[in-house]
Motif scaffolding. Sequence first.
Motif, PDB file in Angstrom:
ATOM      1  N   VAL A 162      53.824  62.779  -7.889  1.00  0.00           N
ATOM      2  CA  VAL A 162      54.868  62.620  -6.878  1.00  0.00           C
ATOM      3  C   VAL A 162      54.233  62.804  -5.511  1.00  0.00           C
ATOM      4  N   VAL A 163      54.398  61.810  -4.645  1.00  0.00           N
ATOM      5  CA  VAL A 163      53.736  61.816  -3.341  1.00  0.00           C
ATOM      6  C   VAL A 163      54.770  62.001  -2.238  1.00  0.00           C
ATOM      7  N   PHE A 164      54.460  62.896  -1.298  1.00  0.00           N
ATOM      8  CA  PHE A 164      55.282  63.094  -0.107  1.00  0.00           C
ATOM      9  C   PHE A 164      54.440  62.650   1.090  1.00  0.00           C
ATOM     10  N   PRO A 165      54.425  61.332   1.347  1.00  0.00           N
ATOM     11  CA  PRO A 165      53.462  60.789   2.330  1.00  0.00           C
ATOM     12  C   PRO A 165      53.615  61.355   3.731  1.00  0.00           C
ATOM     13  N   GLU A 166      54.838  61.649   4.151  1.00  0.00           N
ATOM     14  CA  GLU A 166      55.016  62.152   5.517  1.00  0.00           C
ATOM     15  C   GLU A 166      54.437  63.547   5.682  1.00  0.00           C
ATOM     16  N   HIS A 167      54.447  64.320   4.606  1.00  0.00           N
ATOM     17  CA  HIS A 167      53.874  65.667   4.647  1.00  0.00           C
ATOM     18  C   HIS A 167      52.425  65.684   4.149  1.00  0.00           C
ATOM     19  N   ARG A 168      51.945  64.520   3.718  1.00  0.00           N
ATOM     20  CA  ARG A 168      50.591  64.363   3.175  1.00  0.00           C
ATOM     21  C   ARG A 168      50.355  65.336   2.021  1.00  0.00           C
ATOM     22  N   GLU A 169      51.345  65.439   1.151  1.00  0.00           N
ATOM     23  CA  GLU A 169      51.254  66.299  -0.025  1.00  0.00           C
ATOM     24  C   GLU A 169      51.401  65.469  -1.291  1.00  0.00           C
ATOM     25  N   VAL A 170      50.709  65.908  -2.329  1.00  0.00           N
ATOM     26  CA  VAL A 170      50.770  65.259  -3.637  1.00  0.00           C
ATOM     27  C   VAL A 170      51.024  66.340  -4.682  1.00  0.00           C
ATOM     28  N   VAL A 171      52.082  66.173  -5.453  1.00  0.00           N
ATOM     29  CA  VAL A 171      52.392  67.112  -6.531  1.00  0.00           C
ATOM     30  C   VAL A 171      52.156  66.383  -7.850  1.00  0.00           C
ATOM     31  N   VAL A 172      51.356  67.000  -8.730  1.00  0.00           N
ATOM     32  CA  VAL A 172      50.994  66.367  -9.992  1.00  0.00           C
ATOM     33  C   VAL A 172      51.325  67.310 -11.144  1.00  0.00           C
ATOM     34  N   ASP A 173      52.111  66.811 -12.100  1.00  0.00           N
ATOM     35  CA  ASP A 173      52.355  67.547 -13.344  1.00  0.00           C
ATOM     36  C   ASP A 173      51.434  66.990 -14.415  1.00  0.00           C
ATOM     37  N   GLN A 174      50.790  67.869 -15.167  1.00  0.00           N
ATOM     38  CA  GLN A 174      49.899  67.485 -16.255  1.00  0.00           C
ATOM     39  C   GLN A 174      48.847  66.461 -15.806  1.00  0.00           C
ATOM     40  N   PRO A 175      48.115  66.737 -14.728  1.00  0.00           N
ATOM     41  CA  PRO A 175      47.123  65.752 -14.274  1.00  0.00           C
ATOM     42  C   PRO A 175      45.982  65.580 -15.270  1.00  0.00           C
ATOM     43  N   THR A 176      45.541  64.349 -15.418  1.00  0.00           N
ATOM     44  CA  THR A 176      44.358  64.104 -16.232  1.00  0.00           C
ATOM     45  C   THR A 176      43.120  64.512 -15.452  1.00  0.00           C
ATOM     46  N   GLN A 177      41.997  64.644 -16.145  1.00  0.00           N
ATOM     47  CA  GLN A 177      40.756  64.987 -15.463  1.00  0.00           C
ATOM     48  C   GLN A 177      40.385  63.892 -14.459  1.00  0.00           C
ATOM     49  N   PHE A 178      40.672  62.627 -14.804  1.00  0.00           N
ATOM     50  CA  PHE A 178      40.370  61.536 -13.882  1.00  0.00           C
ATOM     51  C   PHE A 178      41.140  61.709 -12.575  1.00  0.00           C
ATOM     52  N   THR A 179      42.433  61.995 -12.683  1.00  0.00           N
ATOM     53  CA  THR A 179      43.246  62.157 -11.475  1.00  0.00           C
ATOM     54  C   THR A 179      42.763  63.331 -10.641  1.00  0.00           C
ATOM     55  N   ARG A 180      42.447  64.453 -11.287  1.00  0.00           N
ATOM     56  CA  ARG A 180      41.951  65.605 -10.536  1.00  0.00           C
ATOM     57  C   ARG A 180      40.652  65.274  -9.825  1.00  0.00           C
ATOM     58  N   ALA A 181      39.768  64.558 -10.519  1.00  0.00           N
ATOM     59  CA  ALA A 181      38.476  64.219  -9.921  1.00  0.00           C
ATOM     60  C   ALA A 181      38.671  63.305  -8.714  1.00  0.00           C
ATOM     61  N   GLN A 182      39.603  62.360  -8.804  1.00  0.00           N
ATOM     62  CA  GLN A 182      39.857  61.451  -7.684  1.00  0.00           C
ATOM     63  C   GLN A 182      40.479  62.200  -6.505  1.00  0.00           C
ATOM     64  N   LEU A 183      41.463  63.049  -6.777  1.00  0.00           N
ATOM     65  CA  LEU A 183      42.118  63.796  -5.705  1.00  0.00           C
ATOM     66  C   LEU A 183      41.159  64.724  -4.986  1.00  0.00           C
ATOM     67  N   ALA A 184      40.228  65.321  -5.730  1.00  0.00           N
ATOM     68  CA  ALA A 184      39.284  66.264  -5.123  1.00  0.00           C
ATOM     69  C   ALA A 184      38.394  65.601  -4.086  1.00  0.00           C
ATOM     70  N   GLN A 185      38.321  64.269  -4.068  1.00  0.00           N
ATOM     71  CA  GLN A 185      37.459  63.573  -3.127  1.00  0.00           C
ATOM     72  C   GLN A 185      38.087  63.397  -1.754  1.00  0.00           C
ATOM     73  N   PHE A 186      39.420  63.570  -1.650  1.00  0.00           N
ATOM     74  CA  PHE A 186      40.038  63.375  -0.340  1.00  0.00           C
ATOM     75  C   PHE A 186      41.182  64.349  -0.072  1.00  0.00           C
ATOM     76  N   ALA A 187      41.375  65.351  -0.944  1.00  0.00           N
ATOM     77  CA  ALA A 187      42.471  66.295  -0.765  1.00  0.00           C
ATOM     78  C   ALA A 187      42.030  67.681  -1.218  1.00  0.00           C
ATOM     79  N   THR A 188      42.800  68.690  -0.813  1.00  0.00           N
ATOM     80  CA  THR A 188      42.522  70.080  -1.173  1.00  0.00           C
ATOM     81  C   THR A 188      43.632  70.603  -2.072  1.00  0.00           C
ATOM     82  N   LEU A 189      43.253  71.246  -3.173  1.00  0.00           N
ATOM     83  CA  LEU A 189      44.238  71.880  -4.045  1.00  0.00           C
ATOM     84  C   LEU A 189      44.777  73.123  -3.347  1.00  0.00           C
TER      85      LEU A 189
END
Length: 621
Positions: A84-111
């Motif tokens: 679930v993406v909140f583009p105006e707040h630049r936030e991304v909420v992920v339930d049950q993320p796969t390792q692929f998704t986590r690896a991709q997010l780590a390249q341009f976002a902070t947990l």
Amino acid sequence: MSDEADSPELSLDAFYDALESVGRPVVTAGRLAGVLDWTQAEASDALDRLAEEDHGVERVDVSNDPVVWFPTDWAKTTERERVVVFPEHREVVVDQPTQFTRAQLAQFATLTDTTGENAYRYTVRAEDVWGAPHDDLAALRRTVRQALGERYPSLEQFVADQWRRARQFRLYTHEEGYIVLEANTPEMMGNVAEQHLSEGTIRAPISDTEAWVAAEAVATVKRELYEAGYPVQDDRTLDEGAELDVELHLSLRDYQRGWVKRFVESGSGVLVGPPGSGKTVAALGVLERIGRETLILAPGRELVAQWRDSILEYTSLTQADVAEYHGGVKEIGPVTIATYSTAGMERHRRLFDEKRWGLVVYDEAHHIPSDVFRRTTDLQASARLGLSATPVRGDDRETDIYTLIGPPIGTDWEALFDAGFVQEPEVEIRFVPWAEDERRYEYASADGHERRMLAASNPAKIDEVRSILDEHPEAKTLVFVDYLDQGDRLGEALSLPFVSGDTPHSRRERLFHEFRAGERDVLLVSRVADEGIDLPDAELAIIASGLGGSRRQGAQRAGRTMRPAGRALVYVLATRGTEEEDFARNQTRHLAEKGARVREADAEAFAGPSDSEGPQNVERE
């Protein structure tokens, strides 16, 4: 009610898709109608049929609310990844993320947050985009879209703006030898550089887009423009340090060769990889390629000794080529290994300032932003290399690491896990009850540091440590504590030697040697073993107490087990009903972000007869 023959059909898959779309495990007929563009009556009829035909869907009338439908098998919804993406707040909420998704997010976002229910919240910050490991904007856009699953124009515009912002200024060496600050446009030079740079940093303008920078003010220019929101690309050509003839006596792995290549091309950077991935060996590969006199800085004397041993074992350099400079011995050589504290002292610093180094290596580079350690970043060198498995800090100054040394260079942790180069840790948080009510009451009436210490030193943890050791009798184990009194009590109760900062250096080295040599299977340690110290073949880490919620410390301690062979088991003990629960989750957040699975369970030592089959674990990725 509408005629059933005219009502649209709702499959179970479509129902789950609707739940995913609304981002909730329950749905009303009205909400479903909005998702599927049906009438509310059509949606209600379709949901009723699913429930009546026993398709694993149930309904319930909630007082003062509409009827809601939900899956009978809740697990089917929790097994599906939802972004679930909140583009105006630049936030991304992920339930049950796969390792692929986590690896991709780590390249341009902070947990920024995670819970025991497998929910992760990421924030896309400007500095995340500035340091994204991509050669061009198109590649970064592809990563963003792969992670989020679709396009979000406003968020992508922010990413593009920050990418371009990080390329507005650069430093380079003029053919006559002085340093030049170059801006992309005259407006950038006039409205940004001239407005934000301190007096004296610019000696004279050269053109509308170029200015002569005072050599001693380079670090100031980079810091002040960074703080203004414009990171500077450092393309200076520095030919410093006498030549050094050195050959590497081992073969690098493919990803290590990639690290070396990227570093040599840029001349600065921080190698970011999990413990056990061979950052030290890659640094020796850099040393071979640079081929000039080198200064290596490390946090403590144990690490200095390890660097010396590694250099002598893996390169052609001899003992005459390698010198140490710290409290025990003070020598300067072609390769000098020093402690940060000694190199930063005023009475020693001049020796390091006067020498022109070809390469400076900053081991455990996450310390660099601290006031004492950052003094060493003013040393003159052709190339600056940082090493860190955990470039995270509790004071949010991790971006200073890259400002003072160079951009991150690294390999996705998941790729190293999959290739078998590094063991993926199995992490379990165990919640320990109070040993007695008196302790719980004492905790309730305390505050601040005393409160944290009482929870951390809960005597019931002694039984839980003993229980875990009994579960894994053959495992080489490190037990970590943060409080010396707790370490003394654990050591006495379990008949284990306790290694802390108070342990004499000779005894500390002997105990570490016995552990490395297989003469000792269990070692109780304080923060002295948190980072850098090579304790190979450790398979099990028990964190009996930690430094608050430090993500870096949690990853460092887990990293002691993440070697290629064997298992990597990590148990984090937290006193139930205290702030330690949150500390434990925060400590393991960096590992979760990198792909490790984190489970939560009740302490085994206190399980009742009904728990004979073990606790029911709650797992979060």
